[in-house]
Write a protein that holds these residues in place. Structure first.
Motif, PDB file in Angstrom:
ATOM      1  N   GLU A   1       0.843  -1.202   0.000  1.00 37.61           N
ATOM      2  CA  GLU A   1       0.000   0.000   0.000  1.00 37.61           C
ATOM      3  C   GLU A   1       0.878   1.251   0.000  1.00 37.61           C
ATOM      4  O   GLU A   1       0.642   2.194  -0.748  1.00 37.61           O
ATOM      5  N   VAL A   2       1.882   1.245   0.863  1.00 39.09           N
ATOM      6  CA  VAL A   2       2.750   2.423   0.977  1.00 39.09           C
ATOM      7  C   VAL A   2       3.521   2.631  -0.322  1.00 39.09           C
ATOM      8  O   VAL A   2       3.639   3.747  -0.824  1.00 39.09           O
ATOM      9  N   ARG A   3       3.991   1.555  -0.911  1.00 42.09           N
ATOM     10  CA  ARG A   3       4.765   1.685  -2.151  1.00 42.09           C
ATOM     11  C   ARG A   3       3.904   2.248  -3.282  1.00 42.09           C
ATOM     12  O   ARG A   3       4.341   3.115  -4.040  1.00 42.09           O
ATOM     13  N   ALA A   4       2.673   1.762  -3.381  1.00 42.11           N
ATOM     14  CA  ALA A   4       1.769   2.257  -4.434  1.00 42.11           C
ATOM     15  C   ALA A   4       1.443   3.733  -4.206  1.00 42.11           C
ATOM     16  O   ALA A   4       1.449   4.535  -5.146  1.00 42.11           O
ATOM     17  N   ALA A   5       1.198   4.106  -2.967  1.00 39.05           N
ATOM     18  CA  ALA A   5       0.859   5.501  -2.666  1.00 39.05           C
ATOM     19  C   ALA A   5       2.040   6.415  -3.001  1.00 39.05           C
ATOM     20  O   ALA A   5       1.868   7.492  -3.575  1.00 39.05           O
ATOM     21  N   ARG A   6       3.255   5.973  -2.687  1.00 34.09           N
ATOM     22  CA  ARG A   6       4.437   6.790  -2.980  1.00 34.09           C
ATOM     23  C   ARG A   6       4.629   6.969  -4.477  1.00 34.09           C
ATOM     24  O   ARG A   6       4.901   8.060  -4.958  1.00 34.09           O
ATOM     25  N   ARG A   7       4.508   5.868  -5.221  1.00 35.73           N
ATOM     26  CA  ARG A   7       4.694   5.958  -6.674  1.00 35.73           C
ATOM     27  C   ARG A   7       3.612   6.831  -7.320  1.00 35.73           C
ATOM     28  O   ARG A   7       3.894   7.609  -8.218  1.00 35.73           O
ATOM     29  N   ALA A   8       2.382   6.697  -6.809  1.00 33.68           N
ATOM     30  CA  ALA A   8       1.278   7.489  -7.373  1.00 33.68           C
ATOM     31  C   ALA A   8       1.564   8.977  -7.178  1.00 33.68           C
ATOM     32  O   ALA A   8       1.366   9.790  -8.077  1.00 33.68           O
ATOM     33  N   ALA A   9       2.069   9.337  -6.012  1.00 37.21           N
ATOM     34  CA  ALA A   9       2.389  10.739  -5.740  1.00 37.21           C
ATOM     35  C   ALA A   9       3.535  11.198  -6.641  1.00 37.21           C
ATOM     36  O   ALA A   9       3.521  12.310  -7.173  1.00 37.21           O
ATOM     37  N   GLU A  10       4.485  10.309  -6.856  1.00 41.78           N
ATOM     38  CA  GLU A  10       5.670  10.634  -7.649  1.00 41.78           C
ATOM     39  C   GLU A  10       5.319  10.897  -9.118  1.00 41.78           C
ATOM     40  O   GLU A  10       5.796  11.850  -9.710  1.00 41.78           O
ATOM     41  N   VAL A  11       4.501  10.030  -9.685  1.00 45.47           N
ATOM     42  CA  VAL A  11       4.184  10.190 -11.112  1.00 45.47           C
ATOM     43  C   VAL A  11       2.929  11.037 -11.315  1.00 45.47           C
ATOM     44  O   VAL A  11       2.462  11.201 -12.435  1.00 45.47           O
TER      45      VAL A  11
ATOM     46  N   GLU B   1       0.040  10.427 -10.821  1.00 46.89           N
ATOM     47  CA  GLU B   1      -1.018   9.616 -11.425  1.00 46.89           C
ATOM     48  C   GLU B   1      -2.030   9.394 -10.318  1.00 46.89           C
ATOM     49  O   GLU B   1      -1.726   8.733  -9.325  1.00 46.89           O
ATOM     50  N   GLY B   2      -3.215  10.009 -10.453  1.00 49.50           N
ATOM     51  CA  GLY B   2      -4.179   9.995  -9.370  1.00 49.50           C
ATOM     52  C   GLY B   2      -4.620   8.618  -8.910  1.00 49.50           C
ATOM     53  O   GLY B   2      -4.858   8.395  -7.731  1.00 49.50           O
ATOM     54  N   ASP B   3      -4.672   7.677  -9.840  1.00 47.50           N
ATOM     55  CA  ASP B   3      -5.284   6.402  -9.516  1.00 47.50           C
ATOM     56  C   ASP B   3      -4.303   5.421  -8.886  1.00 47.50           C
ATOM     57  O   ASP B   3      -3.517   4.766  -9.561  1.00 47.50           O
ATOM     58  N   VAL B   4      -4.386   5.321  -7.567  1.00 46.41           N
ATOM     59  CA  VAL B   4      -3.456   4.459  -6.826  1.00 46.41           C
ATOM     60  C   VAL B   4      -3.631   2.996  -7.242  1.00 46.41           C
ATOM     61  O   VAL B   4      -2.659   2.237  -7.297  1.00 46.41           O
ATOM     62  N   ALA B   5      -4.878   2.617  -7.584  1.00 46.12           N
ATOM     63  CA  ALA B   5      -5.128   1.213  -7.952  1.00 46.12           C
ATOM     64  C   ALA B   5      -4.357   0.834  -9.219  1.00 46.12           C
ATOM     65  O   ALA B   5      -3.778  -0.255  -9.301  1.00 46.12           O
ATOM     66  N   ILE B   6      -4.313   1.752 -10.188  1.00 48.76           N
ATOM     67  CA  ILE B   6      -3.575   1.472 -11.440  1.00 48.76           C
ATOM     68  C   ILE B   6      -2.087   1.363 -11.144  1.00 48.76           C
ATOM     69  O   ILE B   6      -1.401   0.453 -11.608  1.00 48.76           O
ATOM     70  N   VAL B   7      -1.605   2.298 -10.324  1.00 50.00           N
ATOM     71  CA  VAL B   7      -0.178   2.274  -9.968  1.00 50.00           C
ATOM     72  C   VAL B   7       0.152   0.990  -9.207  1.00 50.00           C
ATOM     73  O   VAL B   7       1.178   0.353  -9.457  1.00 50.00           O
ATOM     74  N   ALA B   8      -0.736   0.600  -8.309  1.00 51.37           N
ATOM     75  CA  ALA B   8      -0.512  -0.618  -7.515  1.00 51.37           C
ATOM     76  C   ALA B   8      -0.419  -1.838  -8.430  1.00 51.37           C
ATOM     77  O   ALA B   8       0.449  -2.692  -8.256  1.00 51.37           O
TER      78      ALA B   8
END
Ligand code: DC
Length: 210
Positions: A145-155, A157-164
């Protein structure tokens, strides 16, 4: 040689931590993931298909790469933004499975460290393959969860589910590939950054330097 190896999965905080460490310790920093991204970028530019392994290997061998902390110039083209974009990101794990590409990148990574007598190197196989004798090996990790949230903020890209989902796909390719898969080196120190601030991680890692 003073090599600090920072390995771990996508979104574990490797880049942020490695850059901060390099600045604190006055060492150079190398993002080895950016090197694989540069190969993917060059392949896309030359309209080479992912299945054309020999062509991609040739691209890796002849790659003219100028990589700094701020910029990435590939065969004379500024690719700083594109190497983080979706096209490169979706191709890069496949490029990183190619053994000949890895041999070439590892050669360049070793040369980079040798000319500087060390540095902070971030990747997937630094402690396990590139520098098995590194002064310090850190395996950074964090919850999915934390990794997806960090990457989403970085790129952005609003959708955390897609990033995850993308992180999960890349982790699977990175850990399951035959050539130098993502593994914790036997003597790596695992640091779970899920509940830590950047400052805490950096202080902790500096405290681990022998
Ligand atoms: O850290 P990153 O997301 O920029 O890495 C991009 C890709 O390259 C990722 O799929 C893992 C791969 N990689 C690798 O196989 N070995 C490395 N030393 C660094 C990255």
């Amino acid at each position: 040689m003073r090599v600090i190896a920072i390995d771990g999965p996508a979104g574990s905080g490797k880049s942020t931590v490695a850059k901060a460490l390099a600045a604190r310790l006055n060492l150079d920093y190398l993002d080895t993931g950016a090197m694989y991204r540069a190969v993917a970028f060059a392949a896309i530019q030359k309209q080479i298909r992912p299945s054309e392994i020999e062509e991609i290997t040739e691209i890796a061998k002849s790659l003219d790469l100028e990589l700094t902390e701020e910029s990435c110039v590939v065969n004379g083209v500024d690719a700083t933004t594109e190497i983080r974009g979706p096209e490169v990101t979706s191709l890069v794990s496949q490029v990183a499975t190619m053994p000949e590409v890895r041999i070439e990148m590892v050669k360049r990574q070793r040369a980079w460290a040798e000319t500087r007598n060390g540095g902070v190197m971030e990747g997937r196989d630094i402690g396990s393959v590139v520098f098995p004798d590194a002064m310090l090996k850190i395996y950074l990790t964090a919850s999915e969860e934390v990794r997806a949230a960090r990457r989403a903020a970085e790129v952005k890209e609003g959708d955390v589910a897609i990033v995850a989902a993308d992180i999960e796909r890349r982790d699977a390719v990175d850990t399951q590939r035959a050539a130098s898969p993502l593994v914790e080196a036997e003597d790596a120190i695992v640091v779970d950054t899920s509940a830590m601030t950047l400052q805490q991680v950096v202080d902790h890692v500096i405290g681990l330097i022998p």
